[in-house]
Each structure stands twice: as C-alpha cells, then as structure tokens.
Design a protein around this motif. Structure first.
Motif, PDB file in Angstrom:
ATOM      1  N   VAL A  85       0.785  -1.116   0.031  1.00  0.00           N
ATOM      2  CA  VAL A  85      -0.053   0.074  -0.023  1.00  0.00           C
ATOM      3  C   VAL A  85       0.787   1.268  -0.043  1.00  0.00           C
ATOM      4  O   VAL A  85       0.586   2.095  -0.733  1.00  0.00           O
ATOM      5  CB  VAL A  85      -0.967  -0.046   1.235  1.00  0.00           C
ATOM      6  N   HIS A  86       1.951   1.218   0.678  1.00  0.00           N
ATOM      7  CA  HIS A  86       2.702   2.587   1.017  1.00  0.00           C
ATOM      8  C   HIS A  86       3.394   2.804  -0.388  1.00  0.00           C
ATOM      9  O   HIS A  86       3.368   3.841  -0.909  1.00  0.00           O
ATOM     10  CB  HIS A  86       3.882   2.447   1.970  1.00  0.00           C
ATOM     11  N   ALA A  87       3.903   1.556  -1.185  1.00  0.00           N
ATOM     12  CA  ALA A  87       4.735   2.191  -2.477  1.00  0.00           C
ATOM     13  C   ALA A  87       3.454   2.463  -3.434  1.00  0.00           C
ATOM     14  O   ALA A  87       3.546   3.296  -4.365  1.00  0.00           O
ATOM     15  CB  ALA A  87       4.992   0.683  -2.994  1.00  0.00           C
ATOM     16  N   GLU A  88       2.401   2.127  -3.437  1.00  0.00           N
ATOM     17  CA  GLU A  88       1.499   2.039  -4.350  1.00  0.00           C
ATOM     18  C   GLU A  88       0.824   3.536  -4.052  1.00  0.00           C
ATOM     19  O   GLU A  88       0.551   4.239  -5.230  1.00  0.00           O
ATOM     20  CB  GLU A  88       0.171   1.063  -4.500  1.00  0.00           C
ATOM     21  N   PHE A  89       0.424   3.837  -2.794  1.00  0.00           N
ATOM     22  CA  PHE A  89       0.171   5.275  -2.472  1.00  0.00           C
ATOM     23  C   PHE A  89       1.187   6.177  -3.100  1.00  0.00           C
ATOM     24  O   PHE A  89       0.638   7.175  -3.727  1.00  0.00           O
ATOM     25  CB  PHE A  89       0.321   5.317  -0.906  1.00  0.00           C
ATOM     26  N   GLU A  90       2.367   6.147  -3.038  1.00  0.00           N
ATOM     27  CA  GLU A  90       3.323   7.098  -3.420  1.00  0.00           C
ATOM     28  C   GLU A  90       3.387   7.031  -4.998  1.00  0.00           C
ATOM     29  O   GLU A  90       3.600   8.114  -5.602  1.00  0.00           O
ATOM     30  CB  GLU A  90       4.862   6.619  -3.243  1.00  0.00           C
ATOM     31  N   ARG A  91       3.227   5.873  -5.729  1.00  0.00           N
ATOM     32  CA  ARG A  91       3.220   5.987  -7.086  1.00  0.00           C
ATOM     33  C   ARG A  91       1.977   6.692  -7.611  1.00  0.00           C
ATOM     34  O   ARG A  91       1.912   7.426  -8.239  1.00  0.00           O
ATOM     35  CB  ARG A  91       3.060   4.690  -7.484  1.00  0.00           C
ATOM     36  N   ARG A  93       0.065   8.907  -5.888  1.00  0.00           N
ATOM     37  CA  ARG A  93       0.116  10.280  -5.575  1.00  0.00           C
ATOM     38  C   ARG A  93       0.995  11.214  -6.652  1.00  0.00           C
ATOM     39  O   ARG A  93       0.729  12.281  -6.796  1.00  0.00           O
ATOM     40  CB  ARG A  93       0.790  10.504  -3.875  1.00  0.00           C
ATOM     41  N   GLY A  94       2.083  10.422  -6.986  1.00  0.00           N
ATOM     42  CA  GLY A  94       3.142  10.846  -8.071  1.00  0.00           C
ATOM     43  C   GLY A  94       2.261  11.227  -9.225  1.00  0.00           C
ATOM     44  O   GLY A  94       2.717  12.077 -10.045  1.00  0.00           O
ATOM     45  N   VAL A 113      -7.198   4.981   0.991  1.00  0.00           N
ATOM     46  CA  VAL A 113      -8.506   5.367   0.047  1.00  0.00           C
ATOM     47  C   VAL A 113      -8.143   6.491  -0.625  1.00  0.00           C
ATOM     48  O   VAL A 113      -7.841   7.526  -0.338  1.00  0.00           O
ATOM     49  CB  VAL A 113      -9.789   5.597   1.260  1.00  0.00           C
ATOM     50  N   LEU A 114      -8.521   6.049  -2.091  1.00  0.00           N
ATOM     51  CA  LEU A 114      -8.329   7.295  -3.204  1.00  0.00           C
ATOM     52  C   LEU A 114      -9.835   7.675  -3.802  1.00  0.00           C
ATOM     53  O   LEU A 114     -10.649   6.856  -3.660  1.00  0.00           O
ATOM     54  CB  LEU A 114      -7.596   6.707  -4.084  1.00  0.00           C
ATOM     55  N   ASP A 115      -9.597   8.827  -4.486  1.00  0.00           N
ATOM     56  CA  ASP A 115     -10.827   9.135  -5.248  1.00  0.00           C
ATOM     57  C   ASP A 115     -10.621   8.802  -6.759  1.00  0.00           C
ATOM     58  O   ASP A 115      -9.600   9.247  -7.346  1.00  0.00           O
ATOM     59  CB  ASP A 115     -10.779  10.711  -5.127  1.00  0.00           C
ATOM     60  N   ASP A 116     -11.641   8.026  -7.119  1.00  0.00           N
ATOM     61  CA  ASP A 116     -11.359   7.403  -8.562  1.00  0.00           C
ATOM     62  C   ASP A 116     -11.693   8.540  -9.548  1.00  0.00           C
ATOM     63  O   ASP A 116     -11.752   8.214 -10.936  1.00  0.00           O
ATOM     64  CB  ASP A 116     -12.327   6.182  -8.783  1.00  0.00           C
TER      65      ASP A 116
END
Length: 127
Positions: A85-91, A93-94, A113-116
């Motif tokens: 999750v941390h790696a995907e969050f950074e990817r 967010r980038g 949690v992200l906004d699609d």
C-alpha cells in the motif's frame, strides 16, 4: 461458484476508462456499444482471465443518492488488493491521484482510500 464480474458506478465511462487503465494499471477487456453507453470492462494485467470490473454508467436514479451517501460518509465503494500500500500510495500520488485516507496500518492489513475521479472512493489494501 466464483466471481466473474463486479461493477463500479461511474459518471463518465471515457474518464473512468482512462483512470482505471492509465492510472490504476488495469487493462481494457471488453467494450461493446449499447446505445448511449457501453459494456465496458477492465481486468488486472496479473489475471487477464480473472474477474472483470464493469465500468457501469451511474444514470439510474437510485445510484446518485447511494454514491453520494457513501462519499459523504467516507466509505469506499470497493477495495483492490496491492502488494504494498505504501509503494502504491506514493506511485499514485505522484500521478496526481487524490487520497482521502493516507496509508493506515491495522492488525493484518494496511489500507488507503483514493478518489477515482468518477464519483467513488476506492480502497487499496495489502496484508
């Protein structure tokens, strides 16, 4: 019994297809014209013969209030598994993805949690 289809209600199929493929990394599986809308599905590139996610138009009168209630309460519509999750969050967010919840560690699982961009909150999770 197994899951073959799941859906997410989207306010714009073109925008949804771009987000779910270009940003999240899914692959288009089907695109069949059906009048004003399309039967539009994506799959994980890791499981191209696995379950398909239908990018379902949200035009039905019951869908708007349902989606709005979930968003207002901060409840994700669905959850996708990721390795980290941390790696995907950074990817993500980038790539400009907006998160409503940064990664949270809980016993046995990490979530964010992200906004699609199509009217939904989507959770990503890793165990």
């Amino acid at each position: 019994m197994r899951i073959t289809l799941a859906n997410v209600f989207v306010d714009d199929q073109d925008k949804a297809l771009a987000f779910y493929t270009d940003i999240l990394g899914f692959v288009k599986a089907n695109e069949i014209p059906l009048g004003e809308a399309r039967w539009l599905t994506v799959v994980s590139p890791e499981a191209p013969d696995g379950p398909e996610l239908v990018l379902e138009p949200d035009g039905h009168p019951a869908v708007g209030p349902f989606k709005n209630a979930l968003r207002e309460d901060g409840i994700p519509y669905t959850s996708f598994a990721v390795d980290d999750v941390h790696a995907e969050f950074e990817r993500l967010r980038g790539l400009g993805v907006r998160f409503t919840q940064d990664p949270v560690e809980m016993p046995g699982v990490t979530t964010a949690v992200l906004d699609d961009t199509c009217g939904n909150l989507i959770q990503i999770a890793s165990g």
